[in-house]
Motif scaffolding. Structure first.
Motif, PDB file in Angstrom:
ATOM      1  N   VAL A   1       3.831  37.809   7.675  1.00 38.97           N
ATOM      2  CA  VAL A   1       3.303  37.066   6.452  1.00 38.97           C
ATOM      3  C   VAL A   1       1.996  37.944   6.050  1.00 38.97           C
ATOM      4  O   VAL A   1       1.095  38.025   6.605  1.00 38.97           O
ATOM      5  N   GLY A   2       2.550  38.862   4.995  1.00 37.33           N
ATOM      6  CA  GLY A   2       1.480  39.407   4.392  1.00 37.33           C
ATOM      7  C   GLY A   2       1.309  40.902   5.099  1.00 37.33           C
ATOM      8  O   GLY A   2       0.572  41.709   4.461  1.00 37.33           O
ATOM      9  N   GLY A   3       2.025  41.283   6.040  1.00 30.50           N
ATOM     10  CA  GLY A   3       1.866  42.223   6.805  1.00 30.50           C
ATOM     11  C   GLY A   3       0.385  42.678   7.467  1.00 30.50           C
ATOM     12  O   GLY A   3      -0.015  43.694   7.465  1.00 30.50           O
ATOM     13  N   ARG A   4      -0.090  41.591   7.802  1.00 27.59           N
ATOM     14  CA  ARG A   4      -1.702  41.749   7.981  1.00 27.59           C
ATOM     15  C   ARG A   4      -1.789  42.263   9.585  1.00 27.59           C
ATOM     16  O   ARG A   4      -1.132  42.081  10.317  1.00 27.59           O
ATOM     17  N   VAL A   5      -3.026  43.200   9.642  1.00 24.56           N
ATOM     18  CA  VAL A   5      -3.345  43.474  11.024  1.00 24.56           C
ATOM     19  C   VAL A   5      -4.468  42.355  11.303  1.00 24.56           C
ATOM     20  O   VAL A   5      -5.594  42.587  10.637  1.00 24.56           O
ATOM     21  N   ASP A   6      -4.303  41.484  12.136  1.00 24.45           N
ATOM     22  CA  ASP A   6      -5.160  40.364  12.258  1.00 24.45           C
ATOM     23  C   ASP A   6      -5.347  39.511  13.697  1.00 24.45           C
ATOM     24  O   ASP A   6      -5.671  38.523  13.961  1.00 24.45           O
ATOM     25  N   ASP A   7      -4.788  40.587  14.552  1.00 24.05           N
ATOM     26  CA  ASP A   7      -4.847  40.047  15.878  1.00 24.05           C
ATOM     27  C   ASP A   7      -4.996  41.261  16.801  1.00 24.05           C
ATOM     28  O   ASP A   7      -4.114  41.988  16.926  1.00 24.05           O
ATOM     29  N   LEU A   8      -6.341  41.520  17.223  1.00 21.17           N
ATOM     30  CA  LEU A   8      -6.721  42.857  17.943  1.00 21.17           C
ATOM     31  C   LEU A   8      -7.610  42.607  18.926  1.00 21.17           C
ATOM     32  O   LEU A   8      -8.833  42.132  18.580  1.00 21.17           O
ATOM     33  N   SER A   9      -7.614  43.197  20.058  1.00 22.45           N
ATOM     34  CA  SER A   9      -8.358  43.028  21.293  1.00 22.45           C
ATOM     35  C   SER A   9      -8.616  44.472  21.851  1.00 22.45           C
ATOM     36  O   SER A   9      -7.589  45.569  21.896  1.00 22.45           O
ATOM     37  N   LEU A  10      -9.778  44.764  22.345  1.00 22.85           N
ATOM     38  CA  LEU A  10     -10.225  45.868  22.894  1.00 22.85           C
ATOM     39  C   LEU A  10      -9.902  45.919  24.354  1.00 22.85           C
ATOM     40  O   LEU A  10     -10.923  45.311  25.150  1.00 22.85           O
ATOM     41  N   ASN A  11      -9.271  46.715  24.970  1.00 16.31           N
ATOM     42  CA  ASN A  11      -8.794  46.485  26.314  1.00 16.31           C
ATOM     43  C   ASN A  11      -9.897  47.441  27.098  1.00 16.31           C
ATOM     44  O   ASN A  11      -9.932  46.975  28.343  1.00 16.31           O
ATOM     45  N   ASP A  12     -10.702  48.126  26.799  1.00 18.13           N
ATOM     46  CA  ASP A  12     -11.756  48.728  27.476  1.00 18.13           C
ATOM     47  C   ASP A  12     -13.081  48.058  27.403  1.00 18.13           C
ATOM     48  O   ASP A  12     -14.003  48.618  28.070  1.00 18.13           O
ATOM     49  N   TYR A  13     -13.103  47.117  26.880  1.00 18.23           N
ATOM     50  CA  TYR A  13     -14.508  46.476  26.584  1.00 18.23           C
ATOM     51  C   TYR A  13     -14.348  45.046  27.052  1.00 18.23           C
ATOM     52  O   TYR A  13     -13.395  44.449  26.539  1.00 18.23           O
ATOM     53  N   PHE A  14     -15.436  44.317  27.642  1.00 18.40           N
ATOM     54  CA  PHE A  14     -15.319  43.055  27.958  1.00 18.40           C
ATOM     55  C   PHE A  14     -16.662  42.050  27.684  1.00 18.40           C
ATOM     56  O   PHE A  14     -17.618  42.685  27.084  1.00 18.40           O
ATOM     57  N   VAL A  15     -16.607  41.023  27.398  1.00 16.44           N
ATOM     58  CA  VAL A  15     -17.625  40.135  26.800  1.00 16.44           C
ATOM     59  C   VAL A  15     -18.891  40.366  27.502  1.00 16.44           C
ATOM     60  O   VAL A  15     -20.053  40.254  26.951  1.00 16.44           O
TER      61      VAL A  15
ATOM     62  N   GLY B   1       2.236  40.585  -1.896  1.00 20.63           N
ATOM     63  CA  GLY B   1       0.939  39.975  -2.011  1.00 20.63           C
ATOM     64  C   GLY B   1       0.418  39.664  -0.362  1.00 20.63           C
ATOM     65  O   GLY B   1       1.268  39.732   0.406  1.00 20.63           O
ATOM     66  N   PRO B   2      -0.638  38.812  -0.338  1.00 22.87           N
ATOM     67  CA  PRO B   2      -1.056  38.173   0.797  1.00 22.87           C
ATOM     68  C   PRO B   2      -0.136  37.415   1.833  1.00 22.87           C
ATOM     69  O   PRO B   2      -0.246  37.622   3.166  1.00 22.87           O
ATOM     70  N   SER B   3       0.976  36.680   1.112  1.00 26.77           N
ATOM     71  CA  SER B   3       1.424  35.880   1.707  1.00 26.77           C
ATOM     72  C   SER B   3       3.169  36.306   1.622  1.00 26.77           C
ATOM     73  O   SER B   3       4.030  35.472   1.924  1.00 26.77           O
ATOM     74  N   THR B   4       3.473  37.470   1.350  1.00 24.81           N
ATOM     75  CA  THR B   4       4.958  37.897   1.013  1.00 24.81           C
ATOM     76  C   THR B   4       5.301  37.924   2.560  1.00 24.81           C
ATOM     77  O   THR B   4       4.938  38.470   3.714  1.00 24.81           O
TER      78      THR B   4
END
Length: 607
Positions: A96-110, A150-153
């Motif tokens: 939906v929108g073709g967004r990059v909206d879910d990303l975590s960094l494998n090498d770094y921790f909280v 658009g954002p919801s395509t």
């Protein structure tokens, strides 16, 4: 050393102390966010896309409104997705929108604790602090808004089931009226996404439209440090000019009627980029190096949304033709070597300046470079800091030698100065004249000891900046209990350094500033030992202040990053060794340790 020069050192040291106390007790206030719309009606996914001017007027792309979702998992499950799986990144793209909206960094921790979750960089619309990137096209000259994506395509994955370093993903959308849009998304083995947008015109008439890219951020980040030494907010380079705007400054931008929001627009004729920077992470949009574009920063109060755009010029696509636009998206950790390589290989102007080097960049950059090289050689950042200390002391040694020789002569003249003081009594003018005559006769320059001290101050602050802002110090271990050189020493004398079964007071508590660990105590002792080599001030008030200064600094610096405290201990220890050796060569035999033992014996007898 005469009163004027001693007062200079005292004023410098006290000024430094005042700054430390002020920022420890009265940190800058946090920026206030705009009032939030109630959760059930909040327009979390609203993205305002610029209108494109033409002879026929302006048009506006549609907006997307998504009710706030209770959890991140629910928000992710609301849309069909394509998985992102690389050695360094994990996440997904929303169709939906073709967004990059879910990303975590494998090498770094909280945190440094075992089992700590990975750092999450991007989050979908519908969750608190949503943060994502998307692309699209703005219609021009009569082209209908629903004729462009658009954002919801709802996009469809044409090829590529999983986005990896070797398998790009192609998304496609057919508007049903003769225009076919494709989006090819690729990612390298670090943090750089490359998006190729294309439009195929199968109609019998030309169409005009403009590609854009957007990074949207809902609300001020919850983990905002808001510290005076660090820039967090929008960062960009436009035609060689570095621009930085903190979130409060973005909110205070004048309202642009064309944008309908507080906004700033900069037309870029050549190289540039724009995005958001955090303490250690960054998300930026990067057009092709020679691509003119407009860099936009805006804040929409109604949805509490911060936004950075890159807007390319309008393109004309003739019948049967295909046009495309290529942009890059950096979404990851601000690793100096990685960013430097992108700058060199992709010709991204001043990309390494996305790290906040500060006003003393001419010191912070070489200091970090030495640390980086020594860490690569040694493999331990704490030992690299100590190695850096040796290098700094070596570079300053010619100047320090003159200073230590002068202090040695001053130490040797202490008995003569005491006699002058007794002879002059309360006549300070006479005493000053006699002391200057003594300095001239013995060829002693009392100001020679001041310059090395003054030079240490910018070096100290530059190293503090490097340790505070650079990712390479984050969670970097030393030895023993020091597991993070960017954090304070976790031990405390209040529970006998962890041997007693209760927790030490936190820094937020009233006793927190007194709760210091092993390394801050070593700092105080090293400052005290170094002080014993210097001539005592003639003035009793100054002498008392100088006597207490090591212990005051011990508590003030106790909550600073342990890497900085280790540097200061190493610096004091090397300085003590240099000065002690030089004083011996000058015929002065300081009995520091004997005096210390004598003082302890006197204290014991007094009890």
């Amino acid at each position: 050393m005469d009163d004027q020069n001693r007062n200079l050192i005292l004023a410098t040291a006290l000024s430094f102390l005042v700054i430390l106390v002020w920022f420890l007790l009265f940190p800058p206030p946090e920026s206030q966010t705009a009032p939030q719309t109630p959760a059930v009606t909040q327009a979390d996914g609203t993205v305002s896309v610029p209108a494109v001017a033409s002879g026929a007027g302006t048009t506006q792309a549609p907006t997307l409104e998504v009710a706030q979702t209770a959890t991140r998992a629910e928000a992710l499950n609301k849309t069909e997705r394509v998985e992102i799986r690389t050695a360094r990144l994990t996440g997904s793209l929303s169709l939906v929108g073709g967004r990059v909206d879910d990303l975590s960094l494998n090498d770094y921790f909280v945190t440094v604790d075992k089992g700590s979750p990975n750092v999450t960089l991007l989050s979908p619309a519908g969750v608190p602090n949503a943060y994502y990137a998307l692309y699209g096209w703005s219609p021009a000259e009569g082209l209908a808004a629903n004729a462009v994506p658009g954002p919801s395509t709802p996009w469809r994955a044409e090829s590529g089931a999983v986005l990896t370093e070797t398998t790009p993903v192609t998304l496609v959308w057919d508007n049903g009226a003769g225009l076919i849009f494709r989006r090819v998304i690729a990612v390298d083995d670090n943090f750089m996404f490359t998006t190729t947008q294309s439009v195929e015109n199968t109609t019998a008439a030309p169409v005009r439209l403009a590609p854009y890219g957007i990074i949207a951020r809902h609300g001020i980040p919850s983990d905002l440090m808001n510290f005076y030494i660090l820039h967090e907010g929008v960062i960009s380079v436009t035609d060689g000019q570095l621009n930085e705007l903190k979130y409060k400054k973005i909110m205070d931008l004048p309202v642009d009627p064309a944008e309908g929001a507080a906004a700033q627009r900069i037309d870029v004729t050549g190289n540039g980029w724009i995005g958001f920077t955090d303490h250690y992470w960054m998300t930026t949009l990067i057009p092709s190096p020679t691509q003119p574009f407009t860099a936009v920063t805006k804040y929409t109060q109604a949805t509490d949304t911060f936004q950075t755009d890159i807007r390319m010029p309008v393109m004309t696509v003739g019948p049967g033709e295909t046009a495309q636009s290529v942009t890059s998206l950096f979404a990851g950790a601000k690793e100096w070597a990685t960013i430097r390589d992108y700058q060199n290989d992709m010709h991204i102007d001043r990309f390494v300046d996305s790290i906040d080097w500060g006003w003393f960049f001419f010191l912070t950059k070489p200091i970090f470079w030495v640390l980086h090289q020594m860490h690569a050689l040694i493999g331990n950042m704490g030992l690299a800091i100590i190695g850096l200390t040796f290098i700094i002391k070596l570079l300053l040694f010619p100047l320090a030698y003159k200073s230590y020789v002068s202090m040695s002569k001053m130490k040797a003249l202490q008995p003569e100065m005491e006699k002058l003081k007794e002879a002059a009594g309360d006549d300070r003018v006479k005493m000053q004249q006699e002391m200057m005559a003594l300095y001239k006769r013995e060829k002693v320059n009392p100001a020679a000891g001041c310059l090395p001290i003054l030079l240490q101050i910018p070096i100290f602050f530059s190293l503090y900046k490097v340790i505070f802002v650079t990712l390479e110090l984050r969670h970097a271990p030393f030895f023993g209990w020091i597991r993070d050189l960017s954090a304070p020493d976790p031990t405390s004398w209040m529970n006998f350094f962890g041997l007693l079964p209760w927790a030490a007071p936190t820094h937020a508590s009233a006793l927190g500033i007194l709760s210091i660990g092993v390394w801050p105590i070593l700092l105080g002792l090293s400052m005290w030992l170094q002080q014993k080599l210097n001539p005592a001030p003639a003035d009793k008030t100054q002498a008392m202040i100088f006597t207490w200064m090591p212990w005051i600094f011990m508590f003030m610096l106790g909550k600073f990053a342990s890497g900085l405290v280790i540097y200061w201990v190493a610096n004091n220890s090397i300085t003590f060794g240099q000065q002690y050796t030089i004083m011996r060569t000058q015929g002065i035999k300081p009995d520091v340790f004997g005096n210390m033992l004598s003082g302890l014996r006197k204290l014991r007898k007094a009890k």
